[in-house]
Scaffold this active site. Structure first.
Site, PDB file in Angstrom:
ATOM      1  N   TYR A  86      85.435  50.340  45.410  1.00  0.00           N
ATOM      2  CA  TYR A  86      84.474  50.550  46.145  1.00  0.00           C
ATOM      3  C   TYR A  86      83.756  49.554  47.057  1.00  0.00           C
ATOM      4  CZ  TYR A  86      80.235  52.847  48.122  1.00  0.00           C
ATOM      5  OH  TYR A  86      79.367  53.275  48.926  1.00  0.00           O
TER       6      TYR A  86
ATOM      7  N   TYR B 266      83.746  55.133  56.279  1.00  0.00           N
ATOM      8  CA  TYR B 266      82.825  55.075  55.428  1.00  0.00           C
ATOM      9  C   TYR B 266      82.369  56.230  54.854  1.00  0.00           C
ATOM     10  CZ  TYR B 266      78.843  53.523  52.273  1.00  0.00           C
ATOM     11  OH  TYR B 266      78.025  53.588  51.091  1.00  0.00           O
TER      12      TYR B 266
END
Lengths: 146, 382
Positions: free
Chosen positions: B286, B336
């Site tokens: 991440y 994103y």
């Protein structure tokens, strides 16, 4: 977007005593009545002994910069006006795991605006000062130098 | 144990862009339908649903839009960047245990509009734990991560040139990914070094994109996989993690603020996994902010503390490197979507259909946000 700097609610029973302290120039840390462990941020139970009884202990207001950030655009309008400014995470002299965030000042009573990255370093000694943001909010800030 | 008892058999994605016209609701429906089509499963068969607490469309609106039948399990995983693997893991647990049979998970998000940024919606009075940081000037997530990043770089003598390797590698991956928002925007070290600061020491290219899109996946029991029509990727190990004294995003109050919830997740993940760090073929870490990739390399045991910058130097995270990382371009250069794109990329890698395919990839690690309560998955190819 709001125009002003956002302010902390100061009427929550969990931390109202902290803000009452800053209004009279005192940095108070919540401390367990049963085992005397200090804790921050405030909460209703001691994570060491699970006591729900606590008192508030004034501390020296001295500490060291653990780290810092230098925010720049895009920001809320009130913060845009302050750039350049530095926000530090400070570990208190009383215990390195008590860490508070605050704007960095060059001098007691100084301005948040006008402090740059080159003025601050990790490990620098700082002292607390309180800046009036509103009737109920006196914000702990960190003054460079002893 | 959950080990290999469930599989991801469908992935679905919308287009990715700075601005899409459809609503989050509409995008969610499109991604879920695409995932079900990929799995060859009719919407009426779905009986488990999982999403993020930050998802704006409630599960019943999704269910009645897609025409689901009787639904038997629905859950939400807390927070944003830390949630994706928890969403998958919780639905997998429900399906593995027999509470339900066919699960869908999704994330739909329109974040390209600057007004949608969470910090832009900060109220006059802050009542939660952010009263101890936002009012003081750590307004945005990037400011919160700048605090740990500066300390990390100080303690381990990491330079901006070294940190740049994360953004540069992911941008190079994006160049081969037709869906990546930054596919046509090559980046050189000089571009990175001269980019404007957003929160010193982090510059523009250390930040993820602000973008629109949706991604969904379909989860079934391993014994229900139809190997003639489906390309299963097995959920081998799962854990969430919340470390002692953790605080969401401003995780500054533990004994060592550089020892995040990722360490908690990693220990429990590897405990359950036959596939260990040294066996992982490809990782999706991440990456809302580039330092998180370095933090994950260390927390999940790919290198020692403070060694991640050396690990990625000279191409360690590239497709031919020691551990290819964020091979779609990730949150920095593809899209994103709170890490759901990292999950779909892991599935493509294990199907052998990725744009930057790691040769012979059989196992993947997917992690979520280092600085929130988080989770991770070990996935295994068929």
């Amino acid at each position: 977007m709001i125009e002003n700097i956002p302010l902390p609610a100061t009427d929550d029973p969990v931390d109202a005593t902290f803000w009452a302290g800053t209004r009279c120039g005192e940095l108070r840390i919540q401390t367990c009545q049963q085992c005397d462990q200090m804790r921050f941020p405030p909460r209703p139970m001691c994570p060491s002994c699970q006591s729900q009884e606590s008192y508030w202990q004034p501390v020296s207001g001295r500490g060291r910069v653990w780290s810092f950030a230098v925010p720049s655009s895009p920001l809320l309008p009130a913060f845009e006006k302050l750039t350049p400014y530095v926000v530090a995470l400070v570990e208190l002299e009383e215990s390195p795991t008590l860490r508070l965030i605050g704007p960095v000042l060059h001098s007691v009573g100084g301005e948040v605006s006008g402090v740059e990255a080159k003025d601050v370093r990790i490990g620098a000694e700082v002292t607390v000062d309180f800046k009036r943001y509103s009737d109920d909010v006196a914000m702990p800030c960190w003054v460079l130098g002893k | 144990m959950l080990k290999d008892r469930t599989a991801i058999v469908g992935i679905g994605e919308t287009d990715f862009a700075k601005r899409l016209h459809d609503t989050e609701w509409g995008l969610a429906c499109a991604a879920i339908k695409a995932a079900l089509d990929d799995a060859g499963i009719a919407p009426s068969m779905v009986d488990a649903m999982g999403c993020f607490t930050q998802e704006t469309t409630p599960e019943f609106e999704i269910a009645r839009s897609l025409g689901f039948g009787d639904v038997h399990f629905f859950s939400q995983t807390a927070h944003g960047g830390g949630a994706a693997c928890g969403v998958v893991g919780q639905v997998a647990l429900a399906v593995a245990s027999g509470v339900a049979n066919v699960g869908v998970v999704w994330r739909s998000r329109k974040r390209g509009d600057p007004g949608k940024r969470q910090w832009a919606g900060v109220q006059e009075r802050v009542t939660d734990h952010w009263k101890w940081s936002r009012c003081q000037g750590l307004l945005r997530p990037v400011d919160e991560i700048a605090i740990t990043a500066r300390r990390y770089m100080h303690d381990f003598q990491v330079t901006r040139e070294q940190l740049a390797e994360v953004a540069l590698t992911q941008r190079a991956y994006a160049a081969n990914n037709p869906k990546a928002i930054m596919r046509d925007k090559p980046m050189a070290l000089d571009d990175y070094m001269t980019a404007r600061m957003i929160s010193d020491p982090l510059c523009l290219f250390d930040n993820c994109l602000e973008s629109d899109g949706a991604i969904a996946m379909v989860i079934v029991r391993a014994e229900d996989v139809n190997t003639a029509t489906q390309q299963p990727v097995y959920i081998h190990a799962f854990s969430q993690g919340l470390s002692p004294q953790h605080q969401l995003m401003t995780d500054y109050h533990g004994d060592d603020p550089l020892r995040s919830s990722s360490y908690t997740t990693a220990a429990n993940l590897w405990r359950q996994s036959d596939i260990q760090a040294q066996d992982i073929d490809v990782a999706q870490f991440y990456d809302a902010f580039s330092p998180m990739v370095l933090y994950c390399l260390e927390a999940y045991g790919f290198c020692g503390r403070g060694e991640a910058a050396s690990f990625i130097a000279n191409g360690g995270m590239s497709v031919t490197g020691e551990l290819p990382v964020n091979t779609s371009g990730g949150s920095l250069s593809e899209v994103y979507l709170h890490g759901m794109n990292l999950l779909s990329e892991a599935v493509r890698q294990l199907r052998g259909s990725a744009d930057n395919q790691v040769a012979g990839a059989r196992s993947a690690l997917v992690t979520t946000c280092d600085s929130t309560p988080n989770g991770a998955l070990v996935l295994r190819g068929a």
